[in-house]
Design a protein around this motif. Structure first.
Motif, PDB file in Angstrom:
ATOM      1  N   GLU A  73      26.390  23.387  27.789  1.00 12.14           N
ATOM      2  CA  GLU A  73      25.046  23.307  27.217  1.00 12.14           C
ATOM      3  C   GLU A  73      24.139  24.124  28.115  1.00 12.14           C
ATOM      4  OE1 GLU A  73      22.132  20.059  25.238  1.00 12.14           O
ATOM      5  OE2 GLU A  73      22.891  19.513  27.209  1.00 12.14           O
ATOM      6  N   GLN A  74      23.380  25.027  27.516  1.00 13.74           N
ATOM      7  CA  GLN A  74      22.598  25.962  28.309  1.00 13.74           C
ATOM      8  C   GLN A  74      21.218  26.162  27.687  1.00 13.74           C
ATOM      9  OE1 GLN A  74      25.062  28.780  30.520  1.00 13.74           O
ATOM     10  NE2 GLN A  74      23.911  30.396  29.503  1.00 13.74           N
ATOM     11  N   LYS A  75      20.210  26.078  28.529  1.00 13.71           N
ATOM     12  CA  LYS A  75      18.844  26.306  28.057  1.00 13.71           C
ATOM     13  C   LYS A  75      18.655  27.787  27.759  1.00 13.71           C
ATOM     14  CE  LYS A  75      14.056  25.157  29.251  1.00 13.71           C
ATOM     15  NZ  LYS A  75      13.176  24.533  30.282  1.00 13.71           N
ATOM     16  N   MET A  76      18.075  28.079  26.602  1.00 15.60           N
ATOM     17  CA  MET A  76      17.907  29.462  26.187  1.00 15.60           C
ATOM     18  C   MET A  76      16.565  30.012  26.674  1.00 15.60           C
ATOM     19  SD  MET A  76      19.517  29.231  22.319  1.00 15.60           S
ATOM     20  CE  MET A  76      20.042  30.951  22.247  1.00 15.60           C
ATOM     21  N   THR A  77      16.488  31.324  26.743  1.00 16.41           N
ATOM     22  CA  THR A  77      15.266  32.011  27.166  1.00 16.41           C
ATOM     23  C   THR A  77      14.639  32.696  25.960  1.00 16.41           C
ATOM     24  OG1 THR A  77      16.198  32.409  29.363  1.00 16.41           O
ATOM     25  CG2 THR A  77      14.311  33.755  28.710  1.00 16.41           C
ATOM     26  N   LYS A  78      13.324  32.591  25.849  1.00 14.23           N
ATOM     27  CA  LYS A  78      12.646  33.210  24.714  1.00 14.23           C
ATOM     28  C   LYS A  78      12.065  34.556  25.120  1.00 14.23           C
ATOM     29  CE  LYS A  78       9.793  31.932  20.757  1.00 14.23           C
ATOM     30  NZ  LYS A  78       8.890  30.908  20.180  1.00 14.23           N
ATOM     31  N   THR A  79      12.487  35.587  24.403  1.00  5.26           N
ATOM     32  CA  THR A  79      11.965  36.936  24.618  1.00  5.26           C
ATOM     33  C   THR A  79      11.344  37.390  23.306  1.00  5.26           C
ATOM     34  OG1 THR A  79      13.732  37.401  26.207  1.00  5.26           O
ATOM     35  CG2 THR A  79      12.510  39.288  25.321  1.00  5.26           C
ATOM     36  N   GLY A  80      10.030  37.534  23.318  1.00  5.23           N
ATOM     37  CA  GLY A  80       9.350  37.811  22.066  1.00  5.23           C
ATOM     38  C   GLY A  80       9.440  36.593  21.174  1.00  5.23           C
ATOM     39  N   ALA A  81      10.024  36.757  19.994  1.00  6.70           N
ATOM     40  CA  ALA A  81      10.135  35.640  19.056  1.00  6.70           C
ATOM     41  C   ALA A  81      11.538  35.056  19.009  1.00  6.70           C
ATOM     42  CB  ALA A  81       9.730  36.108  17.655  1.00  6.70           C
ATOM     43  N   VAL A  82      12.466  35.618  19.807  1.00  3.06           N
ATOM     44  CA  VAL A  82      13.879  35.246  19.691  1.00  3.06           C
ATOM     45  C   VAL A  82      14.376  34.560  20.962  1.00  3.06           C
ATOM     46  CG1 VAL A  82      16.213  36.138  19.335  1.00  3.06           C
ATOM     47  CG2 VAL A  82      14.306  37.139  18.075  1.00  3.06           C
ATOM     48  N   TRP A  83      15.173  33.506  20.769  1.00  2.00           N
ATOM     49  CA  TRP A  83      15.803  32.805  21.882  1.00  2.00           C
ATOM     50  C   TRP A  83      17.174  33.428  22.162  1.00  2.00           C
ATOM     51  CZ3 TRP A  83      13.128  29.034  24.393  1.00  2.00           C
ATOM     52  CH2 TRP A  83      12.061  28.429  23.714  1.00  2.00           C
ATOM     53  N   SER A  84      17.559  33.473  23.444  1.00  2.00           N
ATOM     54  CA  SER A  84      18.878  34.010  23.776  1.00  2.00           C
ATOM     55  C   SER A  84      19.425  33.349  25.033  1.00  2.00           C
ATOM     56  CB  SER A  84      18.816  35.528  23.982  1.00  2.00           C
ATOM     57  OG  SER A  84      18.067  35.833  25.148  1.00  2.00           O
ATOM     58  N   THR A  85      20.735  33.411  25.172  1.00  2.22           N
ATOM     59  CA  THR A  85      21.403  32.946  26.388  1.00  2.22           C
ATOM     60  C   THR A  85      22.738  33.659  26.498  1.00  2.22           C
ATOM     61  OG1 THR A  85      21.993  30.977  27.678  1.00  2.22           O
ATOM     62  CG2 THR A  85      22.686  30.997  25.387  1.00  2.22           C
ATOM     63  N   SER A  86      23.256  33.739  27.712  1.00  5.71           N
ATOM     64  CA  SER A  86      24.537  34.409  27.951  1.00  5.71           C
ATOM     65  C   SER A  86      25.447  33.506  28.760  1.00  5.71           C
ATOM     66  CB  SER A  86      24.327  35.730  28.705  1.00  5.71           C
ATOM     67  OG  SER A  86      23.523  36.621  27.957  1.00  5.71           O
ATOM     68  N   PHE A  87      26.753  33.638  28.513  1.00  3.19           N
ATOM     69  CA  PHE A  87      27.723  32.850  29.265  1.00  3.19           C
ATOM     70  C   PHE A  87      29.045  33.616  29.312  1.00  3.19           C
ATOM     71  CE2 PHE A  87      27.494  31.391  24.861  1.00  3.19           C
ATOM     72  CZ  PHE A  87      28.802  31.564  24.417  1.00  3.19           C
ATOM     73  N   PRO A  88      29.816  33.423  30.377  1.00  2.00           N
ATOM     74  CA  PRO A  88      31.101  34.123  30.492  1.00  2.00           C
ATOM     75  C   PRO A  88      32.199  33.398  29.721  1.00  2.00           C
ATOM     76  CG  PRO A  88      30.726  32.815  32.452  1.00  2.00           C
ATOM     77  CD  PRO A  88      29.496  32.653  31.590  1.00  2.00           C
ATOM     78  N   MET A  89      33.130  34.149  29.179  1.00  2.00           N
ATOM     79  CA  MET A  89      34.318  33.565  28.556  1.00  2.00           C
ATOM     80  C   MET A  89      35.331  33.323  29.672  1.00  2.00           C
ATOM     81  SD  MET A  89      33.919  33.013  25.371  1.00  2.00           S
ATOM     82  CE  MET A  89      35.632  32.646  25.067  1.00  2.00           C
ATOM     83  N   SER A  90      35.038  32.318  30.489  1.00  2.00           N
ATOM     84  CA  SER A  90      35.812  32.104  31.711  1.00  2.00           C
ATOM     85  C   SER A  90      36.997  31.163  31.540  1.00  2.00           C
ATOM     86  CB  SER A  90      34.892  31.568  32.814  1.00  2.00           C
ATOM     87  OG  SER A  90      34.225  30.398  32.373  1.00  2.00           O
ATOM     88  N   ASP A  91      37.033  30.392  30.445  1.00  2.00           N
ATOM     89  CA  ASP A  91      38.158  29.485  30.228  1.00  2.00           C
ATOM     90  C   ASP A  91      39.348  30.301  29.726  1.00  2.00           C
ATOM     91  OD1 ASP A  91      40.018  27.619  29.439  1.00  2.00           O
ATOM     92  OD2 ASP A  91      38.584  26.298  28.444  1.00  2.00           O
ATOM     93  N   PRO A  92      40.396  30.458  30.533  1.00  7.52           N
ATOM     94  CA  PRO A  92      41.512  31.332  30.138  1.00  7.52           C
ATOM     95  C   PRO A  92      42.286  30.822  28.928  1.00  7.52           C
ATOM     96  CG  PRO A  92      42.083  30.077  32.103  1.00  7.52           C
ATOM     97  CD  PRO A  92      40.627  29.828  31.844  1.00  7.52           C
ATOM     98  N   LYS A  93      42.148  29.524  28.617  1.00  6.10           N
ATOM     99  CA  LYS A  93      42.892  28.964  27.490  1.00  6.10           C
ATOM    100  C   LYS A  93      42.069  28.903  26.207  1.00  6.10           C
ATOM    101  CE  LYS A  93      46.141  26.184  30.177  1.00  6.10           C
ATOM    102  NZ  LYS A  93      46.722  24.829  30.377  1.00  6.10           N
ATOM    103  N   ALA A  94      40.794  29.240  26.281  1.00  2.00           N
ATOM    104  CA  ALA A  94      39.942  29.167  25.094  1.00  2.00           C
ATOM    105  C   ALA A  94      40.335  30.249  24.097  1.00  2.00           C
ATOM    106  CB  ALA A  94      38.481  29.315  25.482  1.00  2.00           C
TER     107      ALA A  94
END
Length: 628
Positions: A73-94
């Motif tokens: 669960e990650q808090k998103m950042t608002k840039t202009g009118a749009v919310w965004s967030t980034s995360f790594p695909m770090s789980d090797p089994k996902a």
């Protein structure tokens, strides 16, 4: 072959664009393991739920076909009118992820159809298991707390593509077979599944984990003799292997005697490794058997469970005389409670943020109360003040016994003014109890020099409570039609709701395994005794959702009622609970003389509050009756 596979890919492209259109975008569109994924949420897009949210959180479930999913669960950042967030695909089994967006008490899950994304390989093709994940979520209305719309046709297409790309994908095969048998369990399906099963078995014959999953399919394809031979061979070859582990779990789960089940758990954990996510199965067996020493030892070895288990075991030990051990365990549970602003485990993953925050706050409050209770029993009232104050604040003064314990701490440490403040406030809120009144009287006497005038203060506080509660009940007043039914009572007499029209009727849905239901029953009995002479009031305890065999249910309930000497009327539900839209028990419905549902009460928050509230509800409903 190549043309056929392209056909499946074309079918998938028809299914996938709707996943990210408009509200959500995912970059890169085909994420690979190790890459950083950016998700954007446009609150102005058509269909977006969080148009005016101050904060938006992305809630992501990473799917692992070999075990429990992981979450973020990650808090998103608002840039202009749009919310965004980034995360790594770090789980090797996902192999993919499903996600939604939470803000306060609202959730945007794409209209109960949470978004999904697959993980891709270096060539841009879905990794092994990714398309099966897409199929799984489309066959599950609730996938680990993420809602999805069931779409069997889409699931079938994804499974076909998975099996085409990975012909030896046995998990996808078994899921396909389940769908086939559901659609047509006849000879044609048996023949086709048998052919595919035999081919896959040749490849995986030496893989015990896979073969144990095939056993049921040998049975279902009329090859029970082969299944039994395989079972015997695996148990003989590896008595502590995967198949033996599965059989031991199956046997354990079918045992209903608490003591026998606890003994089986001890044997199991001595022979096999407890896998992550299965801890509650074993721990709950010890708790039900009241073998709290073994439960505490289990927690010491396997601590990664909900803090609620620590609370259950610690409370049992403290009230059972092992105060020091229980208090120490409660402290460990308190230290493990969530204090951050985002979820880090699957606990409460299915609810919105407001509900999650409320749940974790109340859970920490309960454990702090148990810890403080233990300290008090050890005579350490000064040390108990801090956890009791925290507990009272976290539970917002909703637990009368918690308020009484805090008041006692204040009395024992000479802070009588604070004790009086807590006690008076609790009475005004309708959260009184005999133990709270006892502490209130002690504090009042210490401050005033005598108990003179105390009863008048209590009467005034209760008057304030009644006035406030009556205003609250006016706002809770409903005007919904009741649903008629005819149910059998304990003595076999039919009870028909429509035959009771003209009376005030209470339907209290309950079960013998429901802790809050059982806690409320002494108060229900008191209320019944108080009003049983009034011909205009009928109370019916509607037994539902029992966890015993249907043929055992009636005697089980009769024995429970007789053992506890309850005399209020009991009827056996058939499925009225569904017609009334009950989500949890206990739930009470108050039906007025004209057949309209006037009040709905869920849960149990204390004896005195329940009794006071029912008095006022009857007063209001009888007044309505008199006016007609």
């Amino acid at each position: 072959m190549k043309r056929t596979f392209l056909h499946f890919l074309a079918a998938l492209t028809v299914l996938l664009p709707t996943l990210h259109a408009g509200v959500v975008t995912v970059t890169p569109e085909k994420p690979k393991k190790g890459e950083t994924v950016t998700v954007t949420y446009d609150p102005a897009a058509d269909g977006a739920v969080h148009a005016a949210a101050a904060d938006v959180y992305a809630v992501v479930l990473f799917v692992n076909p070999d075990g429990l999913p992981s979450m973020l669960e990650q808090k998103m950042t608002k840039t202009g009118a749009v919310w965004s967030t980034s995360f790594p695909m770090s789980d090797p089994k996902a192999v993919g992820f499903t996600y939604r967006f939470d803000a306060g008490d609202a959730t945007d899950d794409n209209g109960a159809n949470a978004w999904t994304s697959m993980v891709y390989d270096a060539k841009g093709k879905p990794v092994r298991g990714a398309q099966m994940m897409e199929a799984l979520v489309r066959l599950s209305r609730n996938f680990y707390g993420f809602k999805h719309t069931v779409d069997s046709a889409a699931a079938k297409t994804f499974l076909a593509a998975e099996r085409k790309q990975y012909p030896d994908q046995w998990r996808a095969a078994t899921l396909s077979w389940s769908m086939m048998f559901k659609a047509d369990p006849g000879p044609k399906t048996v023949k086709q599944v048998k052919k595919e099963l035999d081919a896959l078995y040749k490849k995986y014959a030496k893989d015990e984990e896979v073969v144990r999953e095939f056993i049921q399919w040998f049975h279902r394809t009329e090859q029970s003799k082969k299944a039994e031979e395989l079972e015997a061979a695996m148990l003989k070859k590896n008595p502590a292997g995967k198949f033996a582990e599965m059989k031991a779990q199956q046997t354990l789960m079918t045992e209903v005697d608490p003591a026998k089940r606890a003994a089986m758990v001890t044997e199991y954990i001595g022979s096999f490794t407890v896998q992550p996510g299965t801890e509650p199965l074993f721990l709950s067996a010890y708790i039900r058997a009241k073998d709290l020493d073994k439960a505490a030892a289990f927690l010491e070895k396997y601590p990664n469970v909900s803090p609620n288990y620590y609370n259950n075991v610690a409370y049992g030990m403290i009230t059972g005389g092992k105060v020091e051990e229980g208090t120490a365990l409660a402290k460990k549970g308190l230290d493990r409670t969530v204090t951050g602003e985002v979820r880090t485990s699957l606990d409460f993953i299915g609810v919105n943020r407001a509900s999650w925050l409320s749940n974790v706050k109340y859970l920490r409050g309960m454990i702090a109360d148990t810890y403080g209770d233990g300290l008090m029993r050890l005579g350490r009232h000064a040390d108990a003040v801090a956890p009791m104050e925290e507990s009272y604040a976290l539970m917002e003064g909703e637990d009368p016994e918690n308020a009484a314990r805090l008041a006692e701490c204040y009395v024992k440490t000479g802070r009588n003014d604070k004790a009086m403040e807590i006690a008076f406030g609790s009475l005004v809120k309708g959260k009184g109890s005999p133990s709270l009144l006892e502490q209130y009287r002690a504090a009042y006497t210490a401050v005033k020099g005598s108990a003179a005038g105390f009863d008048s203060v209590v009467t005034y506080a209760k008057g304030q409570m009644s006035a406030a509660l009556k205003e609250k009940l006016k706002k809770e007043w409903l005007d919904k039609p009741s649903v008629d039914f005819e149910l059998k009572s304990l003595d076999g007499t039919p009870v028909k709701l429509s035959a009771l029209k003209g009376k005030v009727v209470v339907l209290d849905f309950w079960a013998t395994w429901c802790g809050p239901c059982l806690s409320s029953f002494p108060s229900l009995q008191k209320v019944y005794d108080k009003y049983k002479g009034n011909p205009d009031i009928v109370i019916l305890a509607v037994n539902t959702w029992e966890r015993v065999a249907p043929e055992q249910r009636e005697q089980h309930v009769k024995d429970f009622i007789a053992k506890n000497k309850y005399t209020f009327p009991v009827v056996f539900d058939t499925d009225v609970v569904t017609k009334y839209g009950v989500d949890g028990i206990p739930t009470k419905f108050f039906i007025g003389r004209n057949g309209q549902v006037r009040f709905k009460d869920v849960g149990f928050s204390g004896a005195q509050e329940m009794e006071d509230k029912m008095d006022l509800q009857f007063e209001m409903l009888l007044a309505e009756t008199a006016a007609k």
